[in-house]
Enzyme design. Structure first.
Site, short mmCIF file in Angstrom:
data_model
loop_
_atom_site.label_atom_id
_atom_site.label_comp_id
_atom_site.label_asym_id
_atom_site.label_seq_id
_atom_site.Cartn_x
_atom_site.Cartn_y
_atom_site.Cartn_z
N ARG A 99 0.83 -1.14 -0.04
CA ARG A 99 0.13 0.05 -0.07
C ARG A 99 0.86 1.46 -0.15
O ARG A 99 0.30 2.22 -0.25
CB ARG A 99 -0.92 0.02 1.21
CG ARG A 99 -2.33 -0.82 0.77
CD ARG A 99 -3.18 -0.44 2.19
NE ARG A 99 -2.92 -1.53 3.25
CZ ARG A 99 -3.27 -1.17 4.32
NH1 ARG A 99 -4.02 -0.04 4.74
NH2 ARG A 99 -2.79 -2.17 5.38
N GLN B 83 13.90 -14.04 4.85
CA GLN B 83 12.69 -15.07 4.93
C GLN B 83 12.17 -14.98 3.35
O GLN B 83 11.55 -13.90 2.92
CB GLN B 83 11.42 -14.16 5.85
CG GLN B 83 10.49 -15.25 5.64
CD GLN B 83 9.11 -14.39 6.17
OE1 GLN B 83 9.20 -13.10 6.41
NE2 GLN B 83 7.94 -15.22 6.64
N SER C 200 7.92 -4.95 15.07
CA SER C 200 7.67 -5.02 13.60
C SER C 200 8.57 -3.65 13.07
O SER C 200 8.54 -2.51 13.61
CB SER C 200 6.23 -4.78 13.41
OG SER C 200 5.61 -6.00 13.33
N GLY C 201 9.09 -3.99 11.99
CA GLY C 201 9.74 -2.71 11.36
C GLY C 201 9.21 -1.76 10.96
O GLY C 201 9.60 -0.56 10.63
N ASN D 116 1.20 1.80 6.92
CA ASN D 116 0.86 0.87 5.63
C ASN D 116 0.82 1.70 4.46
O ASN D 116 0.67 1.13 3.49
CB ASN D 116 -0.24 -0.18 6.11
CG ASN D 116 -0.09 -0.93 7.25
OD1 ASN D 116 0.82 -1.81 7.28
ND2 ASN D 116 -0.90 -0.72 8.28
N ASN E 257 37.25 30.58 -6.61
CA ASN E 257 38.40 29.68 -5.77
C ASN E 257 38.40 28.78 -6.72
O ASN E 257 39.32 27.69 -6.06
CB ASN E 257 37.34 29.37 -4.38
CG ASN E 257 36.18 28.84 -4.65
OD1 ASN E 257 35.33 29.22 -5.84
ND2 ASN E 257 35.71 27.87 -3.82
N ARG F 189 40.86 47.51 -13.02
CA ARG F 189 39.79 47.45 -13.93
C ARG F 189 39.94 48.58 -15.15
O ARG F 189 41.05 49.27 -14.75
CB ARG F 189 38.41 47.94 -13.47
CG ARG F 189 38.55 49.24 -12.66
CD ARG F 189 36.99 49.69 -12.29
NE ARG F 189 37.35 51.15 -11.82
CZ ARG F 189 36.94 51.50 -10.51
NH1 ARG F 189 36.51 50.74 -9.56
NH2 ARG F 189 37.16 52.68 -10.23
C1 UD1 Z 1 -0.37 -8.58 12.41
C2 UD1 Z 1 -0.98 -9.67 13.62
C3 UD1 Z 1 -2.29 -8.95 14.15
C4 UD1 Z 1 -1.89 -7.49 14.76
C5 UD1 Z 1 -1.09 -6.47 13.70
C6 UD1 Z 1 -0.63 -5.40 14.14
C7 UD1 Z 1 -0.27 -12.04 12.88
C8 UD1 Z 1 -0.89 -13.02 12.31
N1 UD1 Z 1 -1.16 -10.83 12.78
O1 UD1 Z 1 -1.46 -8.79 11.48
O2 UD1 Z 1 -2.70 -9.69 14.99
O3 UD1 Z 1 -3.03 -7.05 14.99
O4 UD1 Z 1 0.00 -7.21 13.07
O5 UD1 Z 1 -0.20 -4.75 13.28
O6 UD1 Z 1 0.82 -11.68 13.34
N2 UD1 Z 1 6.09 -9.63 8.09
C9 UD1 Z 1 7.17 -10.61 7.87
N3 UD1 Z 1 6.97 -11.71 6.93
C10 UD1 Z 1 5.86 -12.20 6.70
C11 UD1 Z 1 4.70 -11.43 7.08
C12 UD1 Z 1 4.79 -10.41 7.72
O7 UD1 Z 1 8.37 -10.18 8.09
O8 UD1 Z 1 5.93 -13.32 6.03
C13 UD1 Z 1 6.16 -8.64 8.77
C14 UD1 Z 1 5.74 -7.47 8.09
O9 UD1 Z 1 6.82 -6.65 7.38
C15 UD1 Z 1 5.46 -6.40 9.14
C16 UD1 Z 1 5.05 -7.41 10.40
O10 UD1 Z 1 5.59 -8.53 10.01
O11 UD1 Z 1 6.39 -5.76 9.60
C17 UD1 Z 1 3.54 -7.66 10.30
O12 UD1 Z 1 2.95 -8.14 9.02
P1 UD1 Z 1 1.74 -7.47 8.66
O13 UD1 Z 1 1.32 -8.56 7.42
O14 UD1 Z 1 1.50 -6.13 8.76
O15 UD1 Z 1 0.74 -8.28 9.78
P2 UD1 Z 1 -0.88 -7.90 10.05
O16 UD1 Z 1 -1.80 -8.85 9.04
O17 UD1 Z 1 -1.02 -6.58 10.05
MG MG Z 2 0.16 -4.74 9.37
#
Ligand code: UD1
Ligand code: MG
Length: 475
Positions: free
Chosen positions: A28, A93, A120-121, A244, A407, A461
């Protein structure tokens, strides 16, 4: 994994290992740049997270990368000093099969004796104190979840409780209508004993609406194993806000800047409008600093006592001494070399100070004057339309409008030395290397290619001639 680790202990002094999930695509954002590298307050989202981790005295930080992995790893490998002190590891991953699958990739890098904090990053503004409390709630033997109540919980995992006890996290897409009405959501942040995490992740399946391995499923395993699950609920949405989309990024930027602005005002800094103030780095202010609207501060900036900054200034990597005044629309960027502005100096409006500009006390730099890699001693003035590059300027020098240092010869830079009390007239070209002797005067319009003696008037000059009876061309 030993039995006593499985049983856990309440030893609070367990080492902390952090896992940062940063493999997701961030569709997004609609950007070529990996989501976690987008900037908040001038720094990549994931770098904010890394800095928070560093405040936890983490033993190891494992960053899980996937989309844009090389770029993310390159960014995080740049040492900024504040991220030193822990062992940084990257784990890839490929493909991305969910948050549970992500953390599974990190397991080989996690020792059994630690508490694992999962971050989460793309959630950049969690306070270190909040995470410390979460770690306390985990206590080395429980699963601790960071949660919050949202008026609109759409899209988040819901915290399902029986009575007070947490039973499960149910993802939006798997939730029943009744569960979707739950307003307490999982922030995506947890603290969990490493040994437990390893055992639970080994049991993870992907039989759910998204066909993903959900990290959140470990809650069910904890409940089944009779391990305590604690929800550490906070009230501040900014700390769990994820990015996002560009809209969310801008909202979080404003929230962050407003917080900084409040902190500065609490220290006594007078901001004309906290909503029009941006710090993208480290700003230090002494007493009685006043900052007008629309100013941006980047990198390391310090403002001495009584400094006033006019509207619409951009100031980066600069030290501005007491009582200096920076008038509106001034651009200062010290980059690596830095810029210093001396006590009581006046700069701008519309001035430009570049790397290595060192202005002494009471120096005046006026409109459309550019200064680069030059030292100006006390009381020197360049008030209008001028360029000083690679110059050493003595005390009380007056540098006229339209004058420049030439310069650069196309291959090398050369220095210009203007000794104390020299007056350089308007529209002069000082061809470096050249030295203007103390107290001398350079006539307006001169192109100076040789050193000028002290105390004399130097003019270089064409002589003025007037031609009598000259006829203009006629049609
Ligand atoms: C996740 C949680 C949800 C929570 C929400 C909060 C799960 C299953 N769900 O959902 O309960 O309310 O975060 O924001 O965990 N990522 C990876 N590898 C993957 C998938 C995701 O590294 O295979 C990373 C994403 O880059 C991100 C984080 O994990 O930084 C969260 O992933 P995202 O897909 O945003 O999870 P949500 O569906 O939002
Ligand atoms: Mg998310």
């Amino acid at each position: 994994m030993t039995q006593d680790l499985i049983n856990g202990s309440t030893d609070m002094a367990r080492p902390v290992d952090v896992v940062i999930m940063a493999a997701g695509k961030g569709t997004r954002m609609k950007s070529r740049l990996p989501k976690v590298l987008h900037l908040l307050a001038g720094r990549a989202l994931v770098r904010h997270v890394l800095d928070t981790a560093s405040q936890l005295s983490a033993r190891r930080v494992v960053v899980i990368t996937g989309h844009g992995a090389t770029e993310v790893e390159a960014e995080l490998s740049i040492s900024t000093g504040d991220t030193a002190g822990f062992d940084l590891r990257f784990v890839r991953q490929e493909p991305q099969l969910g948050t549970g699958h992500a953390v599974q990739q990190a397991l080989p890098a996690l020792a059994d004796d630690g508490i694992v904090v999962v971050l989460s990053g793309d959630v950049p503004l969690t306070a270190a104190d909040t995470l410390r409390r979460l770690i306390e709630a985990c206590g080395g033997d429980k699963l601790a979840l960071l949660t919050i109540d949202f008026a609109d919980p759409t899209g988040y995992g819901r915290i399902v409780r029986q009575g007070d006890a947490v039973q499960a996290i149910v993802e939006q897409k798997d939730a029943s209508a009744e569960q979707r009405a739950i307003r307490e959501i999982y922030s995506g942040i947890m603290a969990v004993p490493a040994a437990r995490l390893k055992a639970w992740l080994a049991r993870l399946g992907n039989d759910n609406a998204q066909g993903e391995y959900y990290l959140t499923d470990i809650v069910k395993f904890a409940v089944a194993d009779g391990v305590g699950v604690v929800a550490h609920k906070i009230a501040d949405p900014v700390q769990v806000a994820g990015v996002n989309s560009p809209v969310q990024l801008a909202e979080l930027e404003r929230a962050f800047q407003l917080r900084q602005a409040r902190q500065f005002m609490e220290q006594g800094v007078r901001l004309a409008d906290p909503a029009r103030f941006d710090v993208r780095g480290d700003l230090r202010c002494a007493q009685d600093v006043a900052i007008d609207v629309n100013c941006v501060f980047e990198g390391q900036v310090s403002l001495g006592e009584g400094v006033r900054i006019g509207a619409n200034c951009v100031i980066a990597n600069a030290a501005i001494a007491a009582n200096a005044v920076i008038h509106p629309f001034t651009h200062i960027d010290g980059e690596q070399a830095g810029v210093t502005v001396g006590e009581g100096a006046l700069v701008g409006p519309f001035a430009r100070l570049r790397p290595g500009a060192q202005l002494g006390a009471e120096v005046h730099i006026g409109n459309f004057v550019e200064v680069k890699n030059s030292t100006l001693a006390k009381g020197a003035k360049a008030n209008h339309l001028a360029y000083l590059g690679d110059a050493t300027v003595g005390e009380r020098v007056n540098y006229g409008a339209g004058s420049i240092t030439a310069n650069y010869d196309g291959a090398f830079k050369h220095r210009t030395v203007i000794e104390a009390d020299v007056h350089v007239g308007s529209n002069c070209v000082l061809v470096a290397p050249v030295t203007l002797g103390a107290g001398g005067t350079v006539g307006g319009g001169s192109t100076i290619t040789q050193d000028t003696p002290a105390g004399m008037l130097s003019v270089a000059r064409g002589r003025q001639v007037s031609i009598a009876n000259w006829q203009r061309p006629r049609k």
